[in-house]
Design a protein around this motif. Structure first.
Motif, PDB file in Angstrom:
ATOM      1  N   UNK A  90       0.912  -1.219   0.022  1.00 46.66           N
ATOM      2  CA  UNK A  90       0.076   0.065   0.104  1.00 46.66           C
ATOM      3  C   UNK A  90       0.847   1.262   0.145  1.00 46.66           C
ATOM      4  N   UNK A  91       0.688   2.138  -0.881  1.00 43.81           N
ATOM      5  CA  UNK A  91       1.510   3.200  -1.214  1.00 43.81           C
ATOM      6  C   UNK A  91       2.389   3.324  -2.277  1.00 43.81           C
ATOM      7  N   UNK A  92       2.272   2.113  -3.026  1.00 43.08           N
ATOM      8  CA  UNK A  92       3.212   2.036  -4.359  1.00 43.08           C
ATOM      9  C   UNK A  92       2.440   2.560  -5.296  1.00 43.08           C
ATOM     10  N   UNK A  93       3.347   3.066  -6.465  1.00 42.49           N
ATOM     11  CA  UNK A  93       2.744   3.449  -7.619  1.00 42.49           C
ATOM     12  C   UNK A  93       2.819   2.154  -8.508  1.00 42.49           C
ATOM     13  N   UNK A  94       1.442   1.970  -9.186  1.00 45.55           N
ATOM     14  CA  UNK A  94       1.742   0.652 -10.090  1.00 45.55           C
ATOM     15  C   UNK A  94       1.150   0.981 -11.316  1.00 45.55           C
ATOM     16  N   UNK A  95       1.688   0.445 -12.279  1.00 42.12           N
ATOM     17  CA  UNK A  95       1.544   0.383 -13.784  1.00 42.12           C
ATOM     18  C   UNK A  95       1.058  -0.775 -14.198  1.00 42.12           C
ATOM     19  N   UNK A  96      -0.132  -0.786 -14.904  1.00 43.36           N
ATOM     20  CA  UNK A  96      -0.770  -2.018 -15.479  1.00 43.36           C
ATOM     21  C   UNK A  96      -0.577  -1.875 -16.997  1.00 43.36           C
ATOM     22  N   UNK A  97       0.148  -2.219 -17.615  1.00 44.03           N
ATOM     23  CA  UNK A  97       0.494  -2.350 -18.999  1.00 44.03           C
ATOM     24  C   UNK A  97      -0.366  -3.158 -19.701  1.00 44.03           C
ATOM     25  N   UNK A  98      -1.383  -2.736 -20.695  1.00 42.70           N
ATOM     26  CA  UNK A  98      -2.328  -3.476 -21.200  1.00 42.70           C
ATOM     27  C   UNK A  98      -3.408  -3.956 -20.334  1.00 42.70           C
ATOM     28  N   UNK A  99      -3.997  -3.188 -19.534  1.00 39.44           N
ATOM     29  CA  UNK A  99      -4.943  -2.962 -18.789  1.00 39.44           C
ATOM     30  C   UNK A  99      -6.215  -3.804 -19.062  1.00 39.44           C
ATOM     31  N   UNK A 100      -6.494  -3.611 -20.231  1.00 37.22           N
ATOM     32  CA  UNK A 100      -7.868  -4.169 -20.944  1.00 37.22           C
ATOM     33  C   UNK A 100      -9.151  -3.257 -20.514  1.00 37.22           C
ATOM     34  N   UNK A 101     -10.117  -4.041 -19.712  1.00 32.04           N
ATOM     35  CA  UNK A 101     -11.316  -3.495 -19.236  1.00 32.04           C
ATOM     36  C   UNK A 101     -11.020  -2.906 -17.888  1.00 32.04           C
ATOM     37  N   UNK A 102      -9.580  -2.891 -17.363  1.00 29.70           N
ATOM     38  CA  UNK A 102      -9.343  -2.266 -16.036  1.00 29.70           C
ATOM     39  C   UNK A 102      -9.737  -2.947 -14.889  1.00 29.70           C
ATOM     40  N   UNK A 103     -10.291  -4.203 -14.912  1.00 27.94           N
ATOM     41  CA  UNK A 103     -10.887  -5.007 -13.758  1.00 27.94           C
ATOM     42  C   UNK A 103      -9.849  -5.347 -12.962  1.00 27.94           C
ATOM     43  N   UNK A 104      -8.410  -5.850 -13.228  1.00 25.99           N
ATOM     44  CA  UNK A 104      -7.271  -6.029 -12.438  1.00 25.99           C
ATOM     45  C   UNK A 104      -6.837  -4.657 -11.543  1.00 25.99           C
ATOM     46  N   UNK A 105      -6.770  -3.518 -12.509  1.00 28.55           N
ATOM     47  CA  UNK A 105      -6.424  -2.333 -11.909  1.00 28.55           C
ATOM     48  C   UNK A 105      -7.110  -1.654 -10.889  1.00 28.55           C
ATOM     49  N   UNK A 106      -8.458  -1.865 -11.193  1.00 26.78           N
ATOM     50  CA  UNK A 106      -9.552  -1.394 -10.038  1.00 26.78           C
ATOM     51  C   UNK A 106      -9.415  -2.146  -8.893  1.00 26.78           C
ATOM     52  N   UNK A 107      -9.329  -3.290  -8.980  1.00 24.33           N
ATOM     53  CA  UNK A 107      -9.277  -4.354  -7.766  1.00 24.33           C
ATOM     54  C   UNK A 107      -7.897  -3.975  -6.833  1.00 24.33           C
ATOM     55  N   UNK A 108      -6.843  -3.627  -7.622  1.00 20.18           N
ATOM     56  CA  UNK A 108      -5.585  -3.010  -6.942  1.00 20.18           C
ATOM     57  C   UNK A 108      -5.792  -1.908  -6.172  1.00 20.18           C
ATOM     58  N   UNK A 109      -6.465  -0.899  -6.890  1.00 23.55           N
ATOM     59  CA  UNK A 109      -6.797   0.334  -6.137  1.00 23.55           C
ATOM     60  C   UNK A 109      -7.618   0.243  -5.117  1.00 23.55           C
ATOM     61  N   UNK A 110      -8.698  -0.570  -5.259  1.00 26.39           N
ATOM     62  CA  UNK A 110      -9.796  -0.740  -4.187  1.00 26.39           C
ATOM     63  C   UNK A 110      -9.007  -1.287  -2.920  1.00 26.39           C
ATOM     64  N   UNK A 111      -8.193  -2.121  -3.247  1.00 23.60           N
ATOM     65  CA  UNK A 111      -7.469  -2.976  -1.910  1.00 23.60           C
ATOM     66  C   UNK A 111      -6.226  -2.368  -1.600  1.00 23.60           C
ATOM     67  N   UNK A 112      -5.631  -1.372  -2.288  1.00 26.28           N
ATOM     68  CA  UNK A 112      -4.339  -0.536  -1.822  1.00 26.28           C
ATOM     69  C   UNK A 112      -4.747   0.864  -2.065  1.00 26.28           C
ATOM     70  N   UNK A 113      -5.642   1.571  -1.149  1.00 21.50           N
ATOM     71  CA  UNK A 113      -6.118   2.702  -1.356  1.00 21.50           C
ATOM     72  C   UNK A 113      -5.141   3.747  -1.060  1.00 21.50           C
ATOM     73  N   UNK A 114      -3.821   3.771  -0.722  1.00 20.61           N
ATOM     74  CA  UNK A 114      -2.883   4.499  -0.558  1.00 20.61           C
ATOM     75  C   UNK A 114      -1.892   4.728  -1.740  1.00 20.61           C
ATOM     76  N   UNK A 115      -2.115   3.523  -2.503  1.00 24.20           N
ATOM     77  CA  UNK A 115      -1.631   3.596  -3.789  1.00 24.20           C
ATOM     78  C   UNK A 115      -2.186   4.444  -4.951  1.00 24.20           C
ATOM     79  N   UNK A 116      -1.440   4.385  -6.173  1.00 23.60           N
ATOM     80  CA  UNK A 116      -1.808   5.190  -7.125  1.00 23.60           C
ATOM     81  C   UNK A 116      -1.786   3.972  -8.245  1.00 23.60           C
ATOM     82  N   UNK A 117      -2.685   3.965  -9.107  1.00 21.22           N
ATOM     83  CA  UNK A 117      -2.659   2.812 -10.336  1.00 21.22           C
ATOM     84  C   UNK A 117      -2.760   3.403 -11.661  1.00 21.22           C
ATOM     85  N   UNK A 118      -1.907   3.402 -12.532  1.00 19.63           N
ATOM     86  CA  UNK A 118      -2.109   3.725 -13.827  1.00 19.63           C
ATOM     87  C   UNK A 118      -2.307   2.612 -14.729  1.00 19.63           C
ATOM     88  N   UNK A 119      -3.142   2.648 -15.495  1.00 19.45           N
ATOM     89  CA  UNK A 119      -3.603   1.575 -16.526  1.00 19.45           C
ATOM     90  C   UNK A 119      -3.767   2.312 -18.117  1.00 19.45           C
TER      91      UNK A 119
END
Length: 255
Positions: A90-119
């Motif tokens: 939690x707190x890490x910046x995450x880059x999801x390459x080829x994120x598709x419809x964003x399902x994985x990225x949104x799950x990560x963002x929801x479970x790691x609220x202090x992180x920032x996710x880029x899809x």
């Protein structure tokens, strides 16, 4: 477009087809498959049956997505989202390459609220769907970008996710090196299909039948091929295992 037409016709015909008892329908289909596999040229018969099997897999996936209200059930039943979430602090910046419809990225963002996710995804419809999911799930610590990751300017991140991406890339070493350079990420979470997932894959290759699980795949790795490619890209594998016919790995950038 061709698949949409086929599905539309099938939906209409199914009204009458389903009036027949299932046992009779099953018997008719099985008989036709057996007849199609016959002939003096056993290899040709096998190749034809494998093509039919590929079409059946496509139908199963199409029905599965309808069953899942637009989301493929594999996201739930294989729990592969958890593989990524558990390895993001939690707190890490995450880059999801080829994120598709964003399902994985949104799950990560929801479970790691202090992180920032880029899809990032090259399909504009995927990004549109991802943004709709973002609004639906009321997630604010995430941003979706339309475009090719190779043409993006520097995207600083701590973690890079490559979920079923590498198999679509021809020059994988250069692709990984480019991401390492522009992100400065230290952790890479990678998921790819495994060539050694079933004996039929090697057999299909032997008889000259198409054996990839997607028409756009450039490779489906053996374990050794995957390890060698990661090594050539100057990443270090710290964790690797096979599950659900795939390779899941955690890699670090020690440079």
């Amino acid at each position: 477009m061709k698949k949409k037409i086929i599905l539309s016709i099938a939906n209409f015909i199914s009204i009458f087809w389903c009036l027949l008892p299932f046992k009779l329908r099953k018997f008719l289909f099985t008989s036709l498959f057996i007849i199609e596999s016959r002939g003096k040229n056993t290899k040709a018969g096998l190749k034809r049956i494998f093509k039919i099997k590929d079409n059946l897999d496509w139908i199963i996936n199409e029905r599965a997505i309808i069953y899942g209200n637009g989301i493929h059930p594999k996201h739930k039943v294989t729990t592969y989202h958890k593989f990524f979430i558990d390895r993001v602090c939690d707190g890490e910046i995450v880059l999801d390459v080829g994120c598709g419809n964003g399902t994985v990225a949104i799950d990560i963002a929801s479970q790691r609220p202090k992180s920032f996710v880029i899809g990032v995804d090259i399909n504009v419809k995927n990004i549109e769907a991802a943004n709709k999911q973002k609004i639906k799930n009321s997630v604010s610590n995430i941003n979706f970008i339309f475009g090719d990751i190779s043409s993006q300017t520097n995207i600083n991140s701590d973690v890079v996710i490559l979920s079923n991406i590498l198999e679509h890339i021809n020059k994988r070493k250069e692709f990984l090196e480019n991401i390492i350079l522009k992100t400065s990420a230290k952790k890479f979470l990678i998921r790819v299909p495994l060539f050694e997932r079933d004996w039929q894959i090697a057999f299909r290759k032997e008889i000259g039948s198409y054996y990839f699980s997607d028409q756009d795949h450039k490779i489906e790795h053996t374990l050794e091929e995957f390890k060698n490619e990661i090594l050539l890209s100057k990443l270090k594998i710290t964790e690797i295992f096979t599950i659900w016919g795939e390779i899941w790995a955690t890699c670090v950038n020690d440079q």
